[in-house]
Design a protein around this motif. Structure first.
Motif, mmCIF file in Angstrom:
data_model
loop_
_atom_site.group_PDB
_atom_site.id
_atom_site.type_symbol
_atom_site.label_atom_id
_atom_site.label_comp_id
_atom_site.label_asym_id
_atom_site.label_seq_id
_atom_site.Cartn_x
_atom_site.Cartn_y
_atom_site.Cartn_z
ATOM 1 N N ALA A 184 4.337 -6.823 3.056
ATOM 2 C CA ALA A 184 3.164 -6.252 2.397
ATOM 3 C C ALA A 184 2.944 -6.815 1.003
ATOM 4 O O ALA A 184 1.825 -6.782 0.487
ATOM 5 C CB ALA A 184 3.280 -4.724 2.332
ATOM 6 N N HIS A 185 3.998 -7.319 0.376
ATOM 7 C CA HIS A 185 3.898 -7.870 -0.969
ATOM 8 C C HIS A 185 4.724 -9.150 -1.056
ATOM 9 O O HIS A 185 5.663 -9.357 -0.271
ATOM 10 C CB HIS A 185 4.394 -6.862 -2.019
ATOM 11 N N LEU B 132 9.459 -13.146 -13.175
ATOM 12 C CA LEU B 132 8.452 -12.771 -12.175
ATOM 13 C C LEU B 132 7.123 -13.387 -12.600
ATOM 14 O O LEU B 132 6.419 -12.850 -13.454
ATOM 15 C CB LEU B 132 8.339 -11.245 -12.111
ATOM 16 N N ALA B 133 6.791 -14.532 -11.989
ATOM 17 C CA ALA B 133 5.604 -15.260 -12.419
ATOM 18 C C ALA B 133 4.324 -14.672 -11.850
ATOM 19 O O ALA B 133 3.259 -14.774 -12.465
ATOM 20 C CB ALA B 133 5.712 -16.726 -12.023
ATOM 21 N N ALA B 134 4.397 -14.055 -10.668
ATOM 22 C CA ALA B 134 3.218 -13.441 -10.043
ATOM 23 C C ALA B 134 3.687 -12.525 -8.934
ATOM 24 O O ALA B 134 4.719 -12.774 -8.299
ATOM 25 C CB ALA B 134 2.268 -14.510 -9.498
ATOM 26 N N VAL B 135 2.902 -11.467 -8.694
ATOM 27 C CA VAL B 135 3.135 -10.556 -7.570
ATOM 28 C C VAL B 135 1.781 -10.246 -6.960
ATOM 29 O O VAL B 135 0.818 -9.966 -7.694
ATOM 30 C CB VAL B 135 3.822 -9.246 -8.017
ATOM 31 N N VAL B 136 1.682 -10.314 -5.617
ATOM 32 C CA VAL B 136 0.401 -10.044 -4.959
ATOM 33 C C VAL B 136 0.600 -9.108 -3.773
ATOM 34 O O VAL B 136 1.681 -9.031 -3.186
ATOM 35 C CB VAL B 136 -0.274 -11.344 -4.464
ATOM 36 N N ARG B 137 -0.488 -8.407 -3.451
ATOM 37 C CA ARG B 137 -0.567 -7.651 -2.207
ATOM 38 C C ARG B 137 -1.095 -8.603 -1.145
ATOM 39 O O ARG B 137 -2.169 -9.201 -1.310
ATOM 40 C CB ARG B 137 -1.489 -6.451 -2.387
ATOM 41 N N THR B 138 -0.349 -8.770 -0.050
ATOM 42 C CA THR B 138 -0.707 -9.803 0.911
ATOM 43 C C THR B 138 -1.893 -9.436 1.790
ATOM 44 O O THR B 138 -2.475 -10.308 2.431
ATOM 45 C CB THR B 138 0.497 -10.149 1.808
ATOM 46 N N ALA C 165 -4.607 -9.316 -3.887
ATOM 47 C CA ALA C 165 -4.807 -8.664 -5.183
ATOM 48 C C ALA C 165 -3.542 -8.752 -6.029
ATOM 49 O O ALA C 165 -2.433 -8.506 -5.539
ATOM 50 C CB ALA C 165 -5.183 -7.198 -4.975
ATOM 51 N N PRO C 166 -3.677 -9.112 -7.321
ATOM 52 C CA PRO C 166 -2.497 -9.223 -8.191
ATOM 53 C C PRO C 166 -1.963 -7.853 -8.582
ATOM 54 O O PRO C 166 -2.713 -6.872 -8.682
ATOM 55 C CB PRO C 166 -3.037 -9.980 -9.397
ATOM 56 N N ILE C 167 -0.662 -7.787 -8.839
ATOM 57 C CA ILE C 167 0.010 -6.570 -9.285
ATOM 58 C C ILE C 167 0.839 -6.930 -10.509
ATOM 59 O O ILE C 167 1.569 -7.923 -10.510
ATOM 60 C CB ILE C 167 0.906 -5.993 -8.176
ATOM 61 N N PRO D 168 6.333 -2.216 -5.448
ATOM 62 C CA PRO D 168 5.068 -2.641 -6.059
ATOM 63 C C PRO D 168 3.869 -1.804 -5.624
ATOM 64 O O PRO D 168 2.841 -1.815 -6.306
ATOM 65 C CB PRO D 168 4.931 -4.095 -5.598
ATOM 66 N N GLU D 169 4.013 -1.041 -4.532
ATOM 67 C CA GLU D 169 2.905 -0.198 -4.083
ATOM 68 C C GLU D 169 2.761 1.025 -4.973
ATOM 69 O O GLU D 169 1.658 1.423 -5.351
ATOM 70 C CB GLU D 169 3.134 0.225 -2.630
ATOM 71 N N THR D 170 3.901 1.640 -5.318
ATOM 72 C CA THR D 170 3.882 2.868 -6.129
ATOM 73 C C THR D 170 4.257 2.618 -7.582
ATOM 74 O O THR D 170 4.108 3.518 -8.411
ATOM 75 C CB THR D 170 4.854 3.892 -5.539
ATOM 76 N N ASP D 171 4.769 1.445 -7.880
ATOM 77 C CA ASP D 171 5.273 1.072 -9.197
ATOM 78 C C ASP D 171 6.515 1.871 -9.578
ATOM 79 O O ASP D 171 6.886 1.941 -10.756
ATOM 80 C CB ASP D 171 4.197 1.228 -10.277
ATOM 81 N N ALA D 172 7.187 2.475 -8.584
ATOM 82 C CA ALA D 172 8.394 3.253 -8.857
ATOM 83 C C ALA D 172 9.560 2.310 -9.150
ATOM 84 O O ALA D 172 9.757 1.297 -8.469
ATOM 85 C CB ALA D 172 8.730 4.141 -7.665
#
Length: 490
Positions: free
Chosen positions: A301-302, A312-318, A322-324, A357-361
């Motif tokens: 999912a990410h 951490l250069a980039a994180v996306v929702r696949t 969308a960037p996170i 990364p979905e909840t930022d927990a």
């Protein structure tokens, strides 16, 4: 006296070997076994040697064992059913090898061996008798490494001057001719390509990246391929969500990165790798090894991009690219389930964190001196994580559990080995070197009682079978043989 000992220690060695020769063991049943049982003894005339390091291999129910030194130029192998029976000398052909490779097929196990630069199909183990030994059909001469996979026996050419650059096109990384054989000695191996730098599974196909930047979808059964993309520097794929992340082959300085929906063929730009020049392990240090690569979470999912020195250069929702925003100051260490494993500094300490990364927990699971070896995740659940803190030996460590609900860390085991199995009843089957690197003491640890039980001492090699127990090989002078031992009840 250890459980494994059957020889009478007051007898001279020669007499002891006569007393426990192969014919004196006799066929035994060991599935399951209620007591420590010797399945096979060394051949007559065998003498123990220092630094023996003998081993055995299991292919399904077939056990191949030897009593020669690990570096013997022409070892003698024996085979026996792991549930017992009469040992049989394995003599399909004269092959100078110290190790066989097995492939499980729909028709049973097929045994391969390497003899110099030749790879051979030795025997179909589930067919009675010995087959005629023959070279792997369709595999050209040359140096190849053989690896069994769920799809077939994978043969990858060994470059004359290999390097550690990481699976990327167009910069001189090691490129391989790759073939796959499916076990039938009458059917040739299929060729995947001549200059492949990266190969990954995708459903019923394989994605092969050639050194010229062509990304092809290959049928692993026939070898037929079709061009999926051209101009690809590097790629990663998640079968779970059918998403492909690929970097465009450009100026080798700053190159765009795209997310492709494999069902629609639509590409979305998600990032720019402006540190391409230091990507792909070109600096040659552990902290830069993953730079430029993408890490998918377990469910796909990410995805996260390793920057220089694990940033951490980039994180996306696949789902949509969308960037996170990642946590500040965090370094990427991989994934643990649906979460990413991160680390960051806190004074003189290093803190390891699970990040969703979905909840930022954020859930801290380890804190220790920055100079200490990093912890190794052992088992992850929603409510807790078990992890190993290595000791100075590098072969064992302390097992801890952090409860995510309370943040409390408790010790599960004061020492377990690196290769540890958790039994169905919650006990740990593990092994420690009894001297330097080997031989091994195989032990059982019960976390409910904090008790260790030695199952076999100073053995050379062992395997665990849930329906049988422990099978181990002992090349010492006080209890040589292939043994089976039950797992005592809890």
């Amino acid at each position: 006296m250890s459980l494994k000992t059957c020889l009478l220690r007051h007898l001279p060695l020669a007499a002891a070997l006569l007393a426990c020769g192969p014919e004196d063991v006799g066929p035994v049943s060991t599935c399951p076994t209620g007591q420590v049982t010797r399945m096979a003894a060394p051949p007559r005339g065998w003498q123990p040697v220092a630094n023996r390091r003998i081993s055995f291999q299991t292919f399904g129910d077939h056990v191949f064992y030897r009593f020669d030194r690990y570096d013997h130029p022409a070892p003698t192998y024996w085979r026996i059913d792991r549930c017992g029976g009469e040992p049989e000398r394995f003599t399909p052909a004269t092959v100078s090898t110290s190790r066989y490779t097995g492939l499980e097929t729909d028709e049973g196990w097929v045994l391969y061996a390497q003899d110099g630069d030749r790879h051979l199909v030795l025997d179909r183990l589930d067919v009675p008798g010995f087959d005629e030994t023959r070279p792997v059909p369709g595999l050209p001469p040359g140096k190849f490494a053989a690896t069994p996979t769920a799809r077939g026996m994978y043969f990858s050419s060994v470059p004359a001057a290999p390097n550690s650059l990481a699976n990327v096109a167009g910069i001189g990384t090691s490129a391989h001719a790759i073939y796959m054989h499916h076990g039938d000695p009458e059917v040739p191996a299929v060729k995947f390509g001549d200059a492949i730098v990266s190969l990954q599974n995708l459903d019923d196909r394989m994605l092969a990246l050639d050194d010229d930047g062509d990304l092809r979808a290959v049928d692993p059964v026939t070898g037929a391929s079709e061009l999926l993309l051209a101009g690809v520097r590097r790629f990663g794929v998640s079968s779970e969500v059918r998403r492909l992340i690929w970097q465009q082959l450009g100026d080798d300085l700053s190159e765009p990165i795209f997310l492709r929906d494999l069902d629609t063929g639509e590409d979305t730009q998600i990032a720019v790798n402006d540190f391409t020049a230091v990507s792909w392990n070109r600096p040659g240090d552990d902290e830069s090894r993953n730079t430029g690569t993408w890490q998918f979470a377990e469910d796909g999912a990410h995805a996260a991009l390793y920057g220089p020195r694990h940033t951490l250069a980039a994180v996306v929702r696949t789902a949509d690219g969308a960037p996170i925003d990642p946590p500040a100051g965090a370094r990427l260490r991989g994934y643990l389930g649906r979460d990413f494993s991160l680390s960051r500094d806190d004074g003189d300490d290093t803190v390891f964190i699970l990040w969703n990364p979905e909840t930022d927990a954020l859930r801290e699971w380890y804190r220790g001196p920055a100079s200490a070896p990093p912890p190794q995740a052992f088992f992850v659940e929603d409510d807790f994580i078990d992890y190993l803190v290595p000791d100075d030996s590098g072969f064992s460590g302390v097992l801890w559990r952090t409860d995510h609900r309370t943040g409390e860390a408790v010790m599960r085991a004061p020492r377990i080995g690196i290769g540890t199995t958790v039994l169905a009843d919650g006990r740990y089957l593990t092994a420690f070197p009894s001297f330097a690197y080997y031989p091994l003491d195989v032990v059982l640890f019960d976390p409910d009682t904090s008790q260790y039980t030695t199952l076999a001492a100073a053995v050379d090699d062992f395997h665990f079978h849930p329906d049988q127990g422990l099978v181990y090989l002992d090349g010492s002078d006080d209890g040589p043989g292939l043994w089976a031992a039950p797992i005592p009840p809890k």
